[in-house]
Structures are given as structure tokens and as C-alpha cells.
Scaffold this active site. Structure first.
Site, PDB file in Angstrom:
ATOM      1  N   SER A 688     -33.073 -42.656 -24.338  1.00  0.00           N
ATOM      2  CA  SER A 688     -32.292 -42.120 -23.213  1.00  0.00           C
ATOM      3  C   SER A 688     -32.369 -40.612 -23.084  1.00  0.00           C
ATOM      4  O   SER A 688     -31.857 -40.048 -22.113  1.00  0.00           O
ATOM      5  CB  SER A 688     -30.830 -42.563 -23.339  1.00  0.00           C
ATOM      6  N   LYS A 731     -20.830 -42.593 -22.837  1.00  0.00           N
ATOM      7  CA  LYS A 731     -21.431 -41.289 -22.523  1.00  0.00           C
ATOM      8  C   LYS A 731     -20.569 -40.516 -21.528  1.00  0.00           C
ATOM      9  O   LYS A 731     -20.357 -39.306 -21.680  1.00  0.00           O
ATOM     10  CB  LYS A 731     -22.839 -41.491 -21.983  1.00  0.00           C
TER      11      LYS A 731
END
Length: 791
Positions: A688, A731
Site C-alpha cells: 500500500s 488508516k
């Protein structure tokens, strides 16, 4: 057997008349000593011929022992032996002969002069050691006394040996007599035969005699102890039998009879399935026939106790009230709406159909988010008993299925142990830390859990100890895990996974005010009036002293406030304590975390990405620089293979698409590039960070800084596509914790925003992209002059 020849015994034999060359009779496992008459058997045809030739002559032969091994006899023969005279010979119908030979003197083999048909050897007679000393006399006396004791204690010595021993006075003859009758290995007997000095020989014999005496004394002691124990056991048995007869005459019953009757009453009064009742009565009949002192009695009695203690047919009566259950779940836990909704759905179905099989729920999430306590709340909402088993570190299948009764100390597995404690067959059963089970040579407990957690099989769960099917279909199983991917796929397939993400700041404050602070005050003996927290102070504590998805560190911080308050009270300061945003550091000290500790102002080659960890989300800085040198890329910061590949992909994309971003094709020539992710002691991996790495490198080569109010996440391909990633909720919670306003993320992750709390989304601007070109337009600050980066 028939005596066919008899050699006339000669009491004396002149040693000088012994020839220098003698026929050699090799002996296995036998050593002949001078002065000792030894029986032996000879079946080898050449050796039989040797005996026949010796009998027709002077009847003198040389006897030498053989060393262990597979070589020929002449190669294995010891060099020291005994000159012997044949006393008697017996012929046997099978062609072999039996001999009686008497040792004459020690001899040394000089050389083999003939090997066929039997060996002849030149020998040398060993002269006797005629020296006598006080030390020898003392040794002789000691050996005689010990050997005399040995003769008295050991049953192996015949009367003839005793008479021979009592008639011997010469130390030489005594040493050979004792050595020949000791139970020694061939090597040790040969060593004594080879010892010429009489004093040394007597010393060795003394050691062996003493050892034999110790062994025989110890053997007698062991036998005596065994006899005493047997006598005591027989005595106890006879006394018990007499007590039974006496009690029977008096009309009394013994303890075992009372115990059997009580067990029979218990079996009759306990509600058991038909097959279980039959087994229980069968075991009771078997138990009644046993002696209570037998070891098997305790095993059978324990097994019966387990059968009768398990809740085969006993259940908790449920009264399902959906609204009451909703109130309990809301009272015990703040948030977690998805989990609560799933539990209420199960209750609604259960209310409509009583025989529905319970689901296997798996609460997956970071530590401290309330997975275990949620199980207790579910049990309270359902009105059921609660059982919990921690599976962390379990490596033995028997921990789940139990041990077979053939093993000493056998008992059922943990599943049935907890069922016995709850005393119902429909509890809420929590299997904690199911992702931390291991396996080794003792079996795989995860495989054993397949039967437990399969609704199609657990109605007939078989424990190795009980050896009867136990119905687990009415149990509501709940499992917990931190990392769902560590659970084996077949086991994971049997569970309905419900993810519990980390709490955001308002949720943590609310949980602390409603649950955490009242519980800590009660545990520390404080009154709410004695310690009070302002909401602003709690926010400061959460931001500066905890960085976690759950509440463990916050709980420790609140406990610190309580302890310091308790200390003040015990020292006489009874003033109430109010924790505010001004004095909270007086209790906790220097902050452990700063909201902007890892944040720096915008700069060239510096970008911020979002990362997922098992304990929640994190904001991660990625920085890079270049220096003149060889064309290569250094990657540091404890990066995993996938993350290193993401850096390679980002570099390859920029090089293959340099013209699209205002870079010359040779912009990397003569440059040594270094890409680093801080906090190098922490392992990092995953795809990511691909878009973040590409942005940092593009910033470096275009000399344009990246916006300092922007974080990004997304996987990068060589074509510049940005692919969706996981862990979006964690996140975004991390970005919200650091008050970041702009988030760049893959367009395919847009639907994930529906599960994000409104408090997190309301102050953020989301930039959805599907190509790195779009990402660089948003991330790079415009207006900077592009340098010439060619070499």
C-alpha cells in the site's frame, strides 16, 4: 552319556617335564586358573582330534582364551594361558567330548608352530612369585574374610567350594581359587591371570570380591524390602476381609459398599441419555468387583464422577427479549454497532425457531478493543452461563479432545472441563486467541477444533477420555483473534468473521467516561467525588500517552491517576482531585507521543503514507535523497520483500515515463538514491505504500515538495495504475488522530467510506485516483522551477 576313557589322576607333576611345544586348545568365554579343575565341552572336530592325541600321550595341553571378535582363533588368542592336564574325558553320541582338566601353571605363548590339523605352540612357563610381605598377608586376610561372607550370602557357591576354600592356606592357590569362582567378565579374569606379581593380583581380587559382596548385600536388602511389602499387603488384605465379615455380622457396611450405593443412587437420580446411563451402570458393576486398594479402582471411580458431572441434558431456560438484550449490549459497550446488530439478529431468529443451530462468530481485531468482554455481555444478554478458554500457545491435540484413559493422570479436554464447570449444555463459550494455536509432534489442535466448530458435526463431539458423544450443538461459540490470516483456512471457513477496528478519539473518551473510569475508581477504593476527569484532559491523555487501537494503555494511564490520588488521601490530603488539561502532566510525566512527532514541514523528497498494523493504523513518513555516485537505490528502514518491490516498481515507472513528468530520460545517471522509512527497528511490509514512494521519488527528481497536509495510500503497478488496499478504517482513524485534512486513496476504495464513522469523515477531504499521474498532480506543490537532472 557314557564314560569311555578315564585318565589316571596324577597328584604331582614335575614342571620341568612339561614340553616346550604343546597342542593349543582355544577357549571362548572361559579362563582356566592353575590348581583349578574345570569342566569343558569340545565339539570342533580338529579339537576332538587334539584331545584324542593328548590322551594317547602325556595328557598335557595348553589352554588359551580367545578375545571377542570375528578374526581367526590364532589371531584372537590371548598370549597368556594355562598349562592343563586332562583328568577325565566323556564321549557323547553326537561326536563331541566332555572334559575335566586341571590347571598346572601359567604359560606364555611364544609362537604358533603348526596350525593344521590343530594348533601347536611353543610356550614358556611363568615362574611363581615367591615373595611374601606384610601387605600381602593383610590383603590375603581381607580377601579371605570378604569371600567367606560372600559364600555365606550367595546361594551360588556349592559345598565343595566352601570346603576347598577352608582347606587352602597358600596365597597363590587362594588367589586363583577365588578368581576362578567370581562372576567376572572374561577380560577381567584374563587380566588377573596375566598379573604375575602376587600382591598386585591379590589387590585386584580384593576389589572384585568387595564389589560382589556389596552387590549381594544390596540384592538381599531389595529382596527383604519386597518381602516386607508383600507381607504388609497380604496382612492388610486379610485384615480388610476380616473387617468385612465383622461388619456384616454387626449389620454395618464398609466404606466401599457405602460408596457404591451412593454412586448407584446418584446414577439413578441424574438425568442421563440412555446410552450414557448404560455405560455408567456397567462401570459401577465393574467398580463394585474391584479391591478399593487397587490402582484401577481410582481410575474407574474418577471416570464415573466425570460421567455424572457433565450436563448431558441440563440447559439454561431462555427468555428472549430483543429490547432487553439491546439495552444490555449498549450498557456494556459503546459503539460496535455491527456486532450488536448481528447478535440481535441471531436472537430474533432464535425467538422464532428454538432449535436453530448457533452461529460460530469470530471477533477479529487489535488488542484492547473489547473482544473478550463483548462475549460476557452476549452471555448476559442471552441469560446464559459464560465459559472462556484461552487457546494461545496450545500445541497438544489432547488439550481439546482429552487423553485416553490408558494414560496415568488422564482427563477430558478443555471443552468438556468448562462444560462441567458451567453445568449447562448451552452456555456462551468463548475460545480466546484462536489464531495463536500451534502444532507439534503431539498433534494439531486446530484440526481438533474443526469438529468443535462445525455445526454439522459438533452434535456428536467425541472426547478421548469420555469415549461417548457429547452434544455441543446448543453452545454459542465465539472466537477471538488478532490476525485472521493466521487461522488455518478450513477452520476460518467455519466461522463468521466480524471485524472490530480501533476506536476513534470521541469513542475512547466516551468509553473512558462510561466504563473505564468508574471501574478503575472502584478497583482502587475511590469515590467519584474524590477524582474527576475533564473531557479535554482525557483527550490530551489519549493523544499524548497512548497510541493504540484499543484501550489498554488508556486503562493504565487512568490507573496511574487513581494510584497517585490514593497516595494523597493516605497522606492526609483529602481535597478532591480534578484532572484538567493544565495538570494532567503532573501525574503522568513527559508525554510519550506527540501529535506531530513524526510530522515535519513540507520538503523535497518527503511524503506521508498510511499503514495498517495489528494494533491499528499509523501515519508513516517516506523520505529519499540522492548523491553523486553509482546508479543504484538503497532501501532502509527494516522493509519487507513486498515493500522493496513497491520501491522498485515506483522507480521503474518514473524511468519508463520520465517525459510525462518533465524528466529527461537520463535523469538518474550518476545518482545514488537512498529511500528510507523512519522507525527502522519496526518491521514494515505490504504494497500500500507504492503510490507514496512514487510521490516521494517524483518530488526528489522534480525538486517540488509534497503538500504537508496530505497523506496517501494505494498499490502501484508498472503501468501507473493505483489498486485498492485494505485496512481503510484503521488508516483513516490514524489520519484523524493526527488531524490530517486531506487523504489520497484509490478510487476503488471509495465504497469503504460507508463504514467510516461520520466524526472521522466530516473534517477530511478525500481525493480518489486510479493513476499515479493524477496523484502527482494533487500531491506535488506547483510553482517550483524544475531543475535539470541530467548527468
Amino acid at each position: 552319556m557314557e564314560i569311555v576313557e578315564k585318565a589316571e589322576q596324577t597328584n604331582t607333576l614335575n614342571l620341568e617335564s612339561i614340553p616346550e611345544v604343546l597342542p593349543v586348545l582355544s577357549l571362548s568365554e572361559l579362563v582356566v586358573f592353575p590348581g583349578i579343575i574345570v569342566p569343558m565341552a569340545v565339539s570342533n572336530e580338529p579339537m576332538v582330534q587334539l584331545i584324542n592325541d593328548a590322551l594317547s600321550g602325556d595328557k598335557i595341553i595348553a589352554c588359551f582364551s580367545l578375545k571377542p571378535g570375528t578374526d581367526s582363533d590364532t589371531q584372537r588368542i590371548y598370549k597368556t594361558g594355562t598349562c592343563c592336564q586332562i583328568m577325565k574325558m566323556f564321549r557323547v553320541p553326537d561326536g563331541s567330548v566332555r572334559l575335566l582338566v586341571r590347571g598346572i601353571t601359567r604359560i606364555i605363548l611364544k609362537e604358533i608352530t603348526q596350525e593344521e590339523p590343530y594348533p601347536l605352540a611353543r610356550i614358556e612357563k611363568m615362574r611363581l612369585d615367591r615373595r611374601r610381605s606384610l601387605n600381602l598377608e593383610a590383603l590375603t586376610r581381607t580377601v579371605s574374610e570378604n569371600f567367606s561372607k560372600l559364600i555365606d550370602l550367595s546361594p551360588h557357591f556349592t559345598e565343595e567350594i566352601k570346603i576347598s576354600f577352608n582347606n587352602v592356606t597358600d596365597p597363590e592357590t587362594l588367589a586363583d581359587l577365588i578368581a576362578s569362582h567370581l562372576s567376572l567378565e572374561l577380560e577381567k579374569k584374563q587380566e588377573i591371570l596375566e598379573t604375575w606379581l602376587l600382591e598386585d593380583r591379590m589387590q585386584k581380587i580384593s576389589i572384585h570380591v568387595k564389589r560382589e559382596l556389596k552387590l549381594i548385600e544390596l540384592s538381599h536388602k531389595i529382596q527383604s524390602d519386597v518381602d516386607d511389602e508383600l507381607d504388609r499387603s497380604q496382612k492388610e488384605y486379610y485384615l480388610r476381609e476380616q473387617m468385612k465379615v465383622i461388619k456384616k455380622e454387626l449389620g454395618d457396611e464398609d466404606d466401599s459398599t457405602v460408596e457404591i450405593r451412593e454412586l448407584e443412587e446418584k446414577i439413578n437420580n441424574t438425568e442421563l441419555p440412555e446410552n450414557v446411563g448404560e455405560v455408567a451402570h456397567k462401570e459401577l458393576i465393574r467398580l463394585a468387583k474391584m479391591n478399593p486398594a487397587a490402582a484401577e479402582y481410582t481410575v474407574a471411580r474418577t471416570y464415573l464422577d466425570w460421567i455424572l458431572a457433565l450436563p448431558w441434558l441440563k440447559s439454561t431456560n431462555e427468555s428472549i427479549d430483543i429490547e432487553h438484550a439491546r439495552d444490555i449490549l449498549g450498557e456494556d459497550h459503546y459503539g460496535l454497532e455491527d456486532v450488536k446488530e448481528r447478535i440481535l439478529e441471531y436472537l430474533a431468529v432464535r425467538k422464532l425457531r428454538d432449535d436453530v443451530r448457533g452461529p460460530i462468530l469470530c471477533f477479529a481485531g487489535p488488542p484492547g478493543v473489547g473482544k473478550t468482554s463483548l462475549g460476557r455481555s452476549i452471555a448476559r444478554a442471552l441469560g446464559r452461563e459464560f465459559a472462556r478458554v484461552s487457546l494461545g500457545g496450545i500445541r497438544d491435540e489432547a488439550e481439546i479432545r482429552g487423553h485416553r484413559r490408558t494414560y496415568i493422570g488422564a482427563m477430558p479436554g478443555r471443552i468438556l472441563q468448562k462444560m462441567r464447570l458451567t453445568q449447562v449444555n448451552n452456555p456462551v463459550f468463548m475460545l480466546d486467541e484462536i489464531d495463536k494455536m500451534g502444532n507439534d509432534f503431539r498433534g494439531d489442535p486446530a484440526s481438533a477444533m474443526l469438529e468443535v466448530l462445525d455445526p454439522e458435526q459438533n452434535s456428536n463431539f467425541s472426547d478421548h477420555y469420555i469415549e461417548m458423544d457429547f452434544d455441543l450443538s446448543r453452545v454459542l461459540f465465539i472466537t477471538t483473534a488478532n490476525q485472521i490470516y493466521q487461522i488455518p483456512a478450513p477452520l476460518r471457513d467455519r466461522m463468521e468473521v466480524i471485524s472490530l477496528s480501533g476506536y476513534i478519539l470521541p469513542e475512547k473518551v466516551a468509553i473512558a467516561q462510561r466504563h473505564l473510569i468508574p471501574r478503575m475508581l472502584e478497583e482502587h477504593g475511590l469515590d467519584p467525588k474524590q477524582l474527576h476527569f475533564s473531557e479535554h484532559a482525557l483527550q490530551k491523555v489519549i493523544r499524548e500517552y497512548t497510541r493504540e487501537a484499543g484501550l489498554r494503555n488508556l486503562e493504565r494511564a487512568v490507573a496511574t491517576f487513581c494510584r497517585k490520588t490514593a497516595m494523597r488521601l493516605t497522606q492526609g490530603d483529602i481535597r478532591p482531585v480534578k484532572v484538567t488539561s493544565r495538570n494532567y502532566r503532573d501525574f503522568l510525566g513527559v508525554p510519550k507521543f506527540g501529535a506531530d512527532r513524526n510530522r515535519r514541514k513540507a520538503g523535497v523528497g518527503l511524503a506521508y503514507g498510511l499503514a495498517w498494523t495489528p494494533v491499528g493504523g499509523e501515519v508513516m513518513a517516506i523520505e529519499c535523497s540522492w548523491m553523486p555516485g553509482r546508479e543504484q537505490v538503497h532501501l532502509t528502514g527494516h522493509l519487507g520483500d513486498v515493500m522493496k518491490e513497491s520501491a522498485d516498481i515506483a522507480m521503474s515507472y518514473l524511468r519508463s515515463n520520465s517525459s510525462q513528468h518533465g524528466l529527461k530520460s537520463d535523469f538518474i545517471n550518476g545518482k545514488e538514491i537512498h529511500l528510507h522509512i523512519p522507525e527502522g527497528a519496526t518491521p514494515k511490509d505490504g504494497p500500500s505504500a507504492g503510490v507514496t514512494m512514487a510521490a516521494a521519488l517524483a518530488s526528489l527528481f522534480t525538486n517540488r515538495p509534497i503538500r504537508d497536509d496530505l497523506v496517501m495510500t494505494g498499490e502501484l503497478t508498472l503501468q501507473g495504475k493505483i489498486l485498492p488496499v485494505g485496512g481503510i478504517r484503521e488508516k483513516l482513524v490514524a489520519a484523524h488522530r493526527l488531524r490530517i485534512k486531506n487523504v489520497l486513496m484509490p478510487k476503488d476504495n471509495k465504497q469503504d467510506l460507508e463504514e467510516i464513522p461520520q466524526q472521522v469523515k466530516e473534517n477530511m477531504t478525500f481525493h480518489f485516483v486510479d493513476h499515479v499521474g493524477e496523484a502527482l498532480k494533487i500531491a506535488l506543490v506547483a510553482g517550483k522551477k524544475k531543475p535539470k537532472l541530467s548527468s
